[in-house]
Design a protein around this motif. Sequence first.
Motif, PDB file in Angstrom:
ATOM      1  N   LEU A  99       0.824  -1.210   0.000  1.00 39.70           N
ATOM      2  CA  LEU A  99       0.000   0.000   0.000  1.00 39.70           C
ATOM      3  C   LEU A  99       0.862   1.265   0.000  1.00 39.70           C
ATOM      4  CD1 LEU A  99      -2.816  -1.110   2.447  1.00 39.70           C
ATOM      5  CD2 LEU A  99      -3.197  -0.188   0.150  1.00 39.70           C
ATOM      6  N   MET A 100       1.952   1.228   0.736  1.00 39.74           N
ATOM      7  CA  MET A 100       2.858   2.389   0.754  1.00 39.74           C
ATOM      8  C   MET A 100       3.517   2.572  -0.609  1.00 39.74           C
ATOM      9  SD  MET A 100       4.573   2.168   4.570  1.00 39.74           S
ATOM     10  CE  MET A 100       5.407   3.733   4.376  1.00 39.74           C
ATOM     11  N   ALA A 101       3.847   1.445  -1.258  1.00 42.71           N
ATOM     12  CA  ALA A 101       4.419   1.531  -2.607  1.00 42.71           C
ATOM     13  C   ALA A 101       3.381   2.067  -3.584  1.00 42.71           C
ATOM     14  CB  ALA A 101       4.896   0.152  -3.055  1.00 42.71           C
ATOM     15  N   LEU A 102       2.131   1.614  -3.447  1.00 45.46           N
ATOM     16  CA  LEU A 102       1.072   2.094  -4.322  1.00 45.46           C
ATOM     17  C   LEU A 102       0.844   3.587  -4.137  1.00 45.46           C
ATOM     18  CD1 LEU A 102      -1.186   1.575  -6.363  1.00 45.46           C
ATOM     19  CD2 LEU A 102      -2.690   0.960  -4.450  1.00 45.46           C
ATOM     20  N   ARG A 103       0.883   4.038  -2.896  1.00 42.31           N
ATOM     21  CA  ARG A 103       0.705   5.479  -2.641  1.00 42.31           C
ATOM     22  C   ARG A 103       1.782   6.295  -3.335  1.00 42.31           C
ATOM     23  NH1 ARG A 103       0.580   8.533   3.273  1.00 42.31           N
ATOM     24  NH2 ARG A 103       0.382  10.660   2.445  1.00 42.31           N
ATOM     25  N   GLN A 104       3.020   5.798  -3.280  1.00 40.36           N
ATOM     26  CA  GLN A 104       4.115   6.500  -3.945  1.00 40.36           C
ATOM     27  C   GLN A 104       3.931   6.467  -5.460  1.00 40.36           C
ATOM     28  OE1 GLN A 104       6.680   8.308  -2.522  1.00 40.36           O
ATOM     29  NE2 GLN A 104       6.934   8.938  -4.646  1.00 40.36           N
ATOM     30  N   ILE A 105       3.498   5.340  -5.989  1.00 39.18           N
ATOM     31  CA  ILE A 105       3.277   5.195  -7.430  1.00 39.18           C
ATOM     32  C   ILE A 105       2.208   6.174  -7.909  1.00 39.18           C
ATOM     33  CG2 ILE A 105       2.217   3.611  -9.124  1.00 39.18           C
ATOM     34  CD1 ILE A 105       3.805   1.364  -7.668  1.00 39.18           C
ATOM     35  N   CYS A 106       1.200   6.402  -7.076  1.00 39.04           N
ATOM     36  CA  CYS A 106       0.105   7.309  -7.449  1.00 39.04           C
ATOM     37  C   CYS A 106       0.570   8.753  -7.596  1.00 39.04           C
ATOM     38  CB  CYS A 106      -1.017   7.232  -6.410  1.00 39.04           C
ATOM     39  SG  CYS A 106      -1.941   5.681  -6.440  1.00 39.04           S
ATOM     40  N   GLN A 107       1.735   9.080  -7.036  1.00 41.52           N
ATOM     41  CA  GLN A 107       2.259  10.438  -7.150  1.00 41.52           C
ATOM     42  C   GLN A 107       2.930  10.683  -8.500  1.00 41.52           C
ATOM     43  OE1 GLN A 107       1.434  12.420  -4.542  1.00 41.52           O
ATOM     44  NE2 GLN A 107       0.532  10.547  -3.722  1.00 41.52           N
ATOM     45  N   ASN A 108       3.128   9.627  -9.274  1.00 44.66           N
ATOM     46  CA  ASN A 108       3.803   9.706 -10.559  1.00 44.66           C
ATOM     47  C   ASN A 108       2.765   9.619 -11.676  1.00 44.66           C
ATOM     48  OD1 ASN A 108       5.070   8.273 -13.001  1.00 44.66           O
ATOM     49  ND2 ASN A 108       6.895   8.868 -11.847  1.00 44.66           N
ATOM     50  N   ASP A 109       2.833  10.491 -12.653  1.00 43.22           N
ATOM     51  CA  ASP A 109       1.825  10.511 -13.724  1.00 43.22           C
ATOM     52  C   ASP A 109       1.738   9.179 -14.451  1.00 43.22           C
ATOM     53  OD1 ASP A 109       1.142  13.090 -13.134  1.00 43.22           O
ATOM     54  OD2 ASP A 109       2.381  13.999 -14.696  1.00 43.22           O
ATOM     55  N   PHE A 110       2.883   8.585 -14.753  1.00 45.66           N
ATOM     56  CA  PHE A 110       2.884   7.291 -15.430  1.00 45.66           C
ATOM     57  C   PHE A 110       2.271   6.217 -14.529  1.00 45.66           C
ATOM     58  CE2 PHE A 110       6.602   9.531 -17.238  1.00 45.66           C
ATOM     59  CZ  PHE A 110       6.237   9.538 -18.574  1.00 45.66           C
ATOM     60  N   GLY A 111       2.705   6.224 -13.268  1.00 39.15           N
ATOM     61  CA  GLY A 111       2.228   5.229 -12.319  1.00 39.15           C
ATOM     62  C   GLY A 111       0.748   5.369 -12.017  1.00 39.15           C
ATOM     63  N   TYR A 112       0.305   6.599 -11.911  1.00 35.02           N
ATOM     64  CA  TYR A 112      -1.106   6.900 -11.625  1.00 35.02           C
ATOM     65  C   TYR A 112      -2.022   6.244 -12.656  1.00 35.02           C
ATOM     66  CZ  TYR A 112      -5.226  10.009 -12.094  1.00 35.02           C
ATOM     67  OH  TYR A 112      -6.484  10.520 -12.245  1.00 35.02           O
ATOM     68  N   MET A 113      -1.703   6.432 -13.913  1.00 33.10           N
ATOM     69  CA  MET A 113      -2.545   5.885 -14.978  1.00 33.10           C
ATOM     70  C   MET A 113      -2.479   4.358 -15.023  1.00 33.10           C
ATOM     71  SD  MET A 113      -2.012   8.673 -18.062  1.00 33.10           S
ATOM     72  CE  MET A 113      -0.212   8.662 -17.979  1.00 33.10           C
ATOM     73  N   GLU A 114      -1.276   3.832 -14.817  1.00 31.33           N
ATOM     74  CA  GLU A 114      -1.106   2.377 -14.824  1.00 31.33           C
ATOM     75  C   GLU A 114      -1.851   1.747 -13.650  1.00 31.33           C
ATOM     76  OE1 GLU A 114       0.537  -1.262 -16.353  1.00 31.33           O
ATOM     77  OE2 GLU A 114       0.263   0.748 -17.176  1.00 31.33           O
ATOM     78  N   ALA A 115      -1.793   2.393 -12.488  1.00 27.83           N
ATOM     79  CA  ALA A 115      -2.469   1.865 -11.300  1.00 27.83           C
ATOM     80  C   ALA A 115      -3.978   1.784 -11.518  1.00 27.83           C
ATOM     81  CB  ALA A 115      -2.155   2.743 -10.089  1.00 27.83           C
ATOM     82  N   ILE A 116      -4.545   2.801 -12.144  1.00 23.12           N
ATOM     83  CA  ILE A 116      -5.983   2.791 -12.432  1.00 23.12           C
ATOM     84  C   ILE A 116      -6.329   1.625 -13.352  1.00 23.12           C
ATOM     85  CG2 ILE A 116      -7.828   4.042 -13.637  1.00 23.12           C
ATOM     86  CD1 ILE A 116      -6.571   6.636 -12.558  1.00 23.12           C
ATOM     87  N   GLU A 117      -5.496   1.428 -14.373  1.00 22.09           N
ATOM     88  CA  GLU A 117      -5.720   0.323 -15.306  1.00 22.09           C
ATOM     89  C   GLU A 117      -5.659  -1.031 -14.604  1.00 22.09           C
ATOM     90  OE1 GLU A 117      -6.449   0.206 -18.627  1.00 22.09           O
ATOM     91  OE2 GLU A 117      -6.770   2.374 -18.516  1.00 22.09           O
ATOM     92  N   CYS A 118      -4.864  -1.099 -13.559  1.00 18.79           N
ATOM     93  CA  CYS A 118      -4.671  -2.364 -12.841  1.00 18.79           C
ATOM     94  C   CYS A 118      -5.675  -2.576 -11.705  1.00 18.79           C
ATOM     95  CB  CYS A 118      -3.249  -2.434 -12.286  1.00 18.79           C
ATOM     96  SG  CYS A 118      -1.960  -2.513 -13.552  1.00 18.79           S
ATOM     97  N   GLY A 119      -6.663  -1.696 -11.594  1.00 24.85           N
ATOM     98  CA  GLY A 119      -7.711  -1.883 -10.584  1.00 24.85           C
ATOM     99  C   GLY A 119      -7.390  -1.311  -9.219  1.00 24.85           C
ATOM    100  N   ALA A 120      -6.539  -0.283  -9.180  1.00 29.89           N
ATOM    101  CA  ALA A 120      -6.139   0.289  -7.891  1.00 29.89           C
ATOM    102  C   ALA A 120      -7.306   0.940  -7.152  1.00 29.89           C
ATOM    103  CB  ALA A 120      -5.012   1.304  -8.092  1.00 29.89           C
ATOM    104  N   ILE A 121      -8.236   1.543  -7.882  1.00 23.90           N
ATOM    105  CA  ILE A 121      -9.369   2.205  -7.220  1.00 23.90           C
ATOM    106  C   ILE A 121     -10.219   1.175  -6.480  1.00 23.90           C
ATOM    107  CG2 ILE A 121     -11.517   3.487  -7.583  1.00 23.90           C
ATOM    108  CD1 ILE A 121     -10.106   4.939  -9.888  1.00 23.90           C
ATOM    109  N   GLU A 122     -10.577   0.106  -7.179  1.00 20.59           N
ATOM    110  CA  GLU A 122     -11.398  -0.936  -6.548  1.00 20.59           C
ATOM    111  C   GLU A 122     -10.678  -1.542  -5.342  1.00 20.59           C
ATOM    112  OE1 GLU A 122     -12.270  -1.120 -11.049  1.00 20.59           O
ATOM    113  OE2 GLU A 122     -10.604  -0.591  -9.723  1.00 20.59           O
TER     114      GLU A 122
END
Length: 291
Positions: A99-122
């Motif tokens: 979760l801490m890694a995901l939070r950091q990834i969400c701060q990055n534009d590339f990571g943010y979009m990829e995380a959404i595609e991978c179901g991070a919101i759900e």
Amino acid sequence: DADVTVRHLTTLAFVKIAHEETGRQELLVQKSAPVLLRLADDSEVAVRRDCLDCVAVLSRSGEGMRALIEIGFVKVIVGRCRKATDGGAPNPVVQKAALMALRQICQNDFGYMEAIECGAIETAVFILTNGDDEMRIQAAYCLAVLTGGQQEKSVALKEGIMESLVMMLHTNMTTEVKTAAAAALMSMTNGTRFPNGDNACKASAVNAGAIDALIPLLQSGIQLELQQGIKHTNSALTVYVTKCMANIADAPKGRKQLQGCVDDLEALSKVSEPLLRKHALIAIERVTWKP
């Protein structure tokens, strides 16, 4: 390596190296991302945790984030937030690191979009209800970033985010939990519904009891000002609360329910902390607006 101690020391070394800019660059040059991906499925909890800690640091740079995306690491991290490698319940230590890694990834534009595609919101909404306080804080801050777009708000709304956030705003919760929840609620209520009437986040917040949860927090801010003075370092929760109220006041039902808060908002509009003063004034303007 078959030796657990060696693997553990290796991942610890990776984490230390990654904290230095030259170290991060060297890790990328040496193609360390695939090694970390393998270690993310290690049999030892400490190795998996340290691996995810290293990934969180690597993802701070665009180059590091791209390297992680290329090998599908973001999908692995989102998965570890919810399930173990074998599909069962995750180890809490590994889950928190993910979760801490995901939070950091969400701060990055590339990571943010990829995380959404991978179901991070759900996944993050699921954690709001099923995780412990530390996990819920991380998940809420992830959602504060992930729900910036209207489509993303719609996904979170369908997953039941409002009810979970309102629960986290309860006065019995810690300040840290309430602050994270208010940050996510601020993001969720900052937008408009779809043309067909769906995605009515402001109305959904009102119906979920958000105003009843926010009002005591506004009063807590006033007490804080009276007791020790509100400063930048202790004002985050109250600032988020005033922002939420300003957003929700755009909905007629919300504006009506917030009328009783005007005196408290006016009190906060006179504090010395400039950001809180600013958003209290904005909230007053929205709440007292008449069509």
